[in-house]
Motif scaffolding. Sequence first.
Motif, PDB file in Angstrom:
ATOM      1  N   THR A  88       0.842  -1.195   0.000  1.00 55.35           N
ATOM      2  CA  THR A  88       0.000   0.000   0.000  1.00 55.35           C
ATOM      3  C   THR A  88       0.881   1.250   0.000  1.00 55.35           C
ATOM      4  O   THR A  88       2.109   1.158   0.002  1.00 55.35           O
ATOM      5  CB  THR A  88      -0.934   0.020   1.220  1.00 55.35           C
ATOM      6  OG1 THR A  88      -0.149   0.225   2.406  1.00 55.35           O
ATOM      7  CG2 THR A  88      -1.705  -1.282   1.343  1.00 55.35           C
ATOM      8  N   GLN A  89       0.244   2.410   0.036  1.00 53.87           N
ATOM      9  CA  GLN A  89       0.975   3.680   0.044  1.00 53.87           C
ATOM     10  C   GLN A  89       1.003   4.331   1.423  1.00 53.87           C
ATOM     11  O   GLN A  89       1.401   5.486   1.570  1.00 53.87           O
ATOM     12  CB  GLN A  89       0.341   4.638  -0.978  1.00 53.87           C
ATOM     13  CG  GLN A  89       0.414   4.127  -2.407  1.00 53.87           C
ATOM     14  CD  GLN A  89      -0.238   5.056  -3.400  1.00 53.87           C
ATOM     15  OE1 GLN A  89      -0.562   6.197  -3.086  1.00 53.87           O
ATOM     16  NE2 GLN A  89      -0.451   4.577  -4.615  1.00 53.87           N
ATOM     17  N   VAL A  90       0.562   3.578   2.460  1.00 54.88           N
ATOM     18  CA  VAL A  90       0.551   4.105   3.831  1.00 54.88           C
ATOM     19  C   VAL A  90       1.170   3.065   4.765  1.00 54.88           C
ATOM     20  O   VAL A  90       1.127   1.860   4.501  1.00 54.88           O
ATOM     21  CB  VAL A  90      -0.891   4.435   4.292  1.00 54.88           C
ATOM     22  CG1 VAL A  90      -1.472   5.576   3.480  1.00 54.88           C
ATOM     23  CG2 VAL A  90      -1.791   3.195   4.189  1.00 54.88           C
ATOM     24  N   PRO A  91       1.754   3.505   5.897  1.00 57.24           N
ATOM     25  CA  PRO A  91       2.284   2.537   6.879  1.00 57.24           C
ATOM     26  C   PRO A  91       1.139   1.778   7.553  1.00 57.24           C
ATOM     27  O   PRO A  91       0.090   2.350   7.841  1.00 57.24           O
ATOM     28  CB  PRO A  91       3.049   3.426   7.871  1.00 57.24           C
ATOM     29  CG  PRO A  91       2.441   4.787   7.718  1.00 57.24           C
ATOM     30  CD  PRO A  91       2.013   4.905   6.283  1.00 57.24           C
ATOM     31  N   LEU A  92       1.358   0.507   7.812  1.00 53.66           N
ATOM     32  CA  LEU A  92       0.318  -0.333   8.422  1.00 53.66           C
ATOM     33  C   LEU A  92       0.908  -1.181   9.544  1.00 53.66           C
ATOM     34  O   LEU A  92       2.082  -1.573   9.497  1.00 53.66           O
ATOM     35  CB  LEU A  92      -0.310  -1.257   7.366  1.00 53.66           C
ATOM     36  CG  LEU A  92      -1.137  -0.613   6.250  1.00 53.66           C
ATOM     37  CD1 LEU A  92      -1.592  -1.684   5.260  1.00 53.66           C
ATOM     38  CD2 LEU A  92      -2.339   0.139   6.807  1.00 53.66           C
TER      39      LEU A  92
ATOM     40  N   PRO B  52       5.251   1.842   4.009  1.00 54.81           N
ATOM     41  CA  PRO B  52       4.783   1.564   2.644  1.00 54.81           C
ATOM     42  C   PRO B  52       5.937   1.234   1.703  1.00 54.81           C
ATOM     43  O   PRO B  52       6.980   1.884   1.722  1.00 54.81           O
ATOM     44  CB  PRO B  52       4.097   2.874   2.236  1.00 54.81           C
ATOM     45  CG  PRO B  52       4.651   3.920   3.140  1.00 54.81           C
ATOM     46  CD  PRO B  52       4.954   3.226   4.415  1.00 54.81           C
ATOM     47  N   GLY B  53       5.748   0.173   0.939  1.00 54.45           N
ATOM     48  CA  GLY B  53       6.762  -0.220  -0.037  1.00 54.45           C
ATOM     49  C   GLY B  53       7.975  -0.894   0.552  1.00 54.45           C
ATOM     50  O   GLY B  53       8.985  -1.044  -0.127  1.00 54.45           O
ATOM     51  N   VAL B  54       7.902  -1.307   1.815  1.00 55.32           N
ATOM     52  CA  VAL B  54       9.048  -1.908   2.493  1.00 55.32           C
ATOM     53  C   VAL B  54       8.805  -3.401   2.690  1.00 55.32           C
ATOM     54  O   VAL B  54       7.726  -3.814   3.103  1.00 55.32           O
ATOM     55  CB  VAL B  54       9.299  -1.232   3.859  1.00 55.32           C
ATOM     56  CG1 VAL B  54      10.356  -1.993   4.663  1.00 55.32           C
ATOM     57  CG2 VAL B  54       9.721   0.214   3.655  1.00 55.32           C
ATOM     58  N   MET B  55       9.835  -4.204   2.368  1.00 55.84           N
ATOM     59  CA  MET B  55       9.794  -5.633   2.688  1.00 55.84           C
ATOM     60  C   MET B  55      10.586  -5.856   3.967  1.00 55.84           C
ATOM     61  O   MET B  55      11.770  -5.548   4.033  1.00 55.84           O
ATOM     62  CB  MET B  55      10.371  -6.478   1.549  1.00 55.84           C
ATOM     63  CG  MET B  55      10.403  -7.966   1.884  1.00 55.84           C
ATOM     64  SD  MET B  55      10.976  -8.997   0.520  1.00 55.84           S
ATOM     65  CE  MET B  55       9.510  -9.056  -0.486  1.00 55.84           C
ATOM     66  N   GLN B  56       9.919  -6.365   4.984  1.00 54.41           N
ATOM     67  CA  GLN B  56      10.538  -6.513   6.305  1.00 54.41           C
ATOM     68  C   GLN B  56      10.634  -7.986   6.668  1.00 54.41           C
ATOM     69  O   GLN B  56       9.692  -8.752   6.474  1.00 54.41           O
ATOM     70  CB  GLN B  56       9.711  -5.753   7.344  1.00 54.41           C
ATOM     71  CG  GLN B  56      10.382  -5.659   8.704  1.00 54.41           C
ATOM     72  CD  GLN B  56       9.708  -4.588   9.549  1.00 54.41           C
ATOM     73  OE1 GLN B  56       9.250  -3.573   9.018  1.00 54.41           O
ATOM     74  NE2 GLN B  56       9.653  -4.806  10.851  1.00 54.41           N
ATOM     75  N   GLU B  57      11.794  -8.377   7.208  1.00 52.93           N
ATOM     76  CA  GLU B  57      11.991  -9.751   7.681  1.00 52.93           C
ATOM     77  C   GLU B  57      11.706  -9.819   9.176  1.00 52.93           C
ATOM     78  O   GLU B  57      12.207  -9.003   9.951  1.00 52.93           O
ATOM     79  CB  GLU B  57      13.414 -10.219   7.391  1.00 52.93           C
ATOM     80  CG  GLU B  57      13.703 -10.388   5.906  1.00 52.93           C
ATOM     81  CD  GLU B  57      15.037 -11.069   5.658  1.00 52.93           C
ATOM     82  OE1 GLU B  57      15.707 -11.444   6.647  1.00 52.93           O
ATOM     83  OE2 GLU B  57      15.395 -11.234   4.475  1.00 52.93           O
TER      84      GLU B  57
END
Length: 464
Positions: free
Chosen positions: A389-393, A417-422
């Motif tokens: 999405t375009q917002v933090p969740l 938003p737009g971040v892949m987190q491990e």
Amino acid sequence: MKFNIKEEHLIIKPHKSQTSVYVREQKGFYQKIRRYSNWLLMFAFIIIPFVQFNNKQAVLLDVVKQEFRIFNFTFWPQDFILLAGVFLVAAFALFFITTWLGRVWCGYVCPQTVWTLAYVWVEHRIEGTRNKRLALDKAPWTLRKVYKKTLKHLIWLLMSLITATTFLSYFIPMNELYSTMLTFDWSGAVTFWVLFFALATYANAGWMREHVCIHLCPYSRFQSAMFDKNTLLVAYDADRGENRAARKQKDDRSMLKDEKGLGDCVDCNLCVEVCPAGIDIRNGIQYECINCGLCIDACDQTMEKFNYPKGLISYTSEQKIAGKKTKRFNVKLISYGMLTLLLIILLGLWINNRIPIEANIIRDRTALYRVDFEGTVENTYTFKLLNKTQVPLHFNIGIKNLAITDIKLPKNLLIAPGVMQEVPITLAIDGNLLKQKITAINFTIQSVEQPDILIEKRTMFFSN
């Protein structure tokens, strides 16, 4: 009106080879539609990168970050399967429009046509009318000729640079592109692509023009496969127009027809001079014709001067040419239209119902499981979560079908938003609750702010 064209006029004849086409500027109904639509398309092309949505560039296909944003939707490489749906919709839309209206895409909205028309417009303003341009090219080189040619090509190159920079602003954030341009701080890659697209635009619209449509564009080659006898196309009424001959405006039309056997075509050649493809529509249906209607405007203008009925050249169909009634809504056209509409609806539902989160679960490969002195079995996993999405969740991760002794996981996991987190996860379950060595478990991942964003991921839990 019947278009009883003789058989020889329906033959698709090869294009006459020529070095360049000197297009005559033409006014009229179809040219007005063409010009207004072209200015609108060019304005939209330039202004779209400046449109903001949620304080971000509304349309951005960021290749470097592999993030493709179109207003409220953000797509990632994992969503490229949607591209197949887009291409499928475009293909059926092409079949539908071409079967119904012929090559109107080529004549009115194709970028090659739009930019060529703009370049010819500049050429006409600097070098003059068609006859003046012909004379200028044949004339020896003088200061006046050098001035006109230099000015024209400088404006063409400026238009090409604006076009290339605007095109790149769809792929590079606009603020970054233009700020580095003003400080002469473009990278080598950006400079290369701007120059590449600028030279391509300059060559295609300024020099090659109709040769792109005739020799390079595959559409002109396979479009005839989409035509049927009801397809709208530009055609010349040879039964009414032949035999051709020049005449005076005061000559009696009926006398010319009865005594001299002359048709309504005054052989002014304007239909050829205004054609951007350089063809003579009076020679019959030809694949080079882009259905722009300029020859219709030119011919109607001449017919009006001679007080003859308009429509010697017109939009018609093979059915009408043969003296039959055109079936505008036949089975083929309706089928293409319904399939196109159905695909658009399905693609819209697919995009709307797309879950804007990507999740992968990777097991710890060093050990299948661990058992402590109390008989608790532990399995370790690594979650890879991508917020599309375009917002933090914030996200909560849970287990759907097992009673859990302990789960080591931070609550309300925040992902930008737009971040892949491990996220490492250790799952501990009382061994007495496990009835088999391998148990299937379902992880649930749900957004706190948007509970409808919910996915399940299946994996395995190993025990002794």
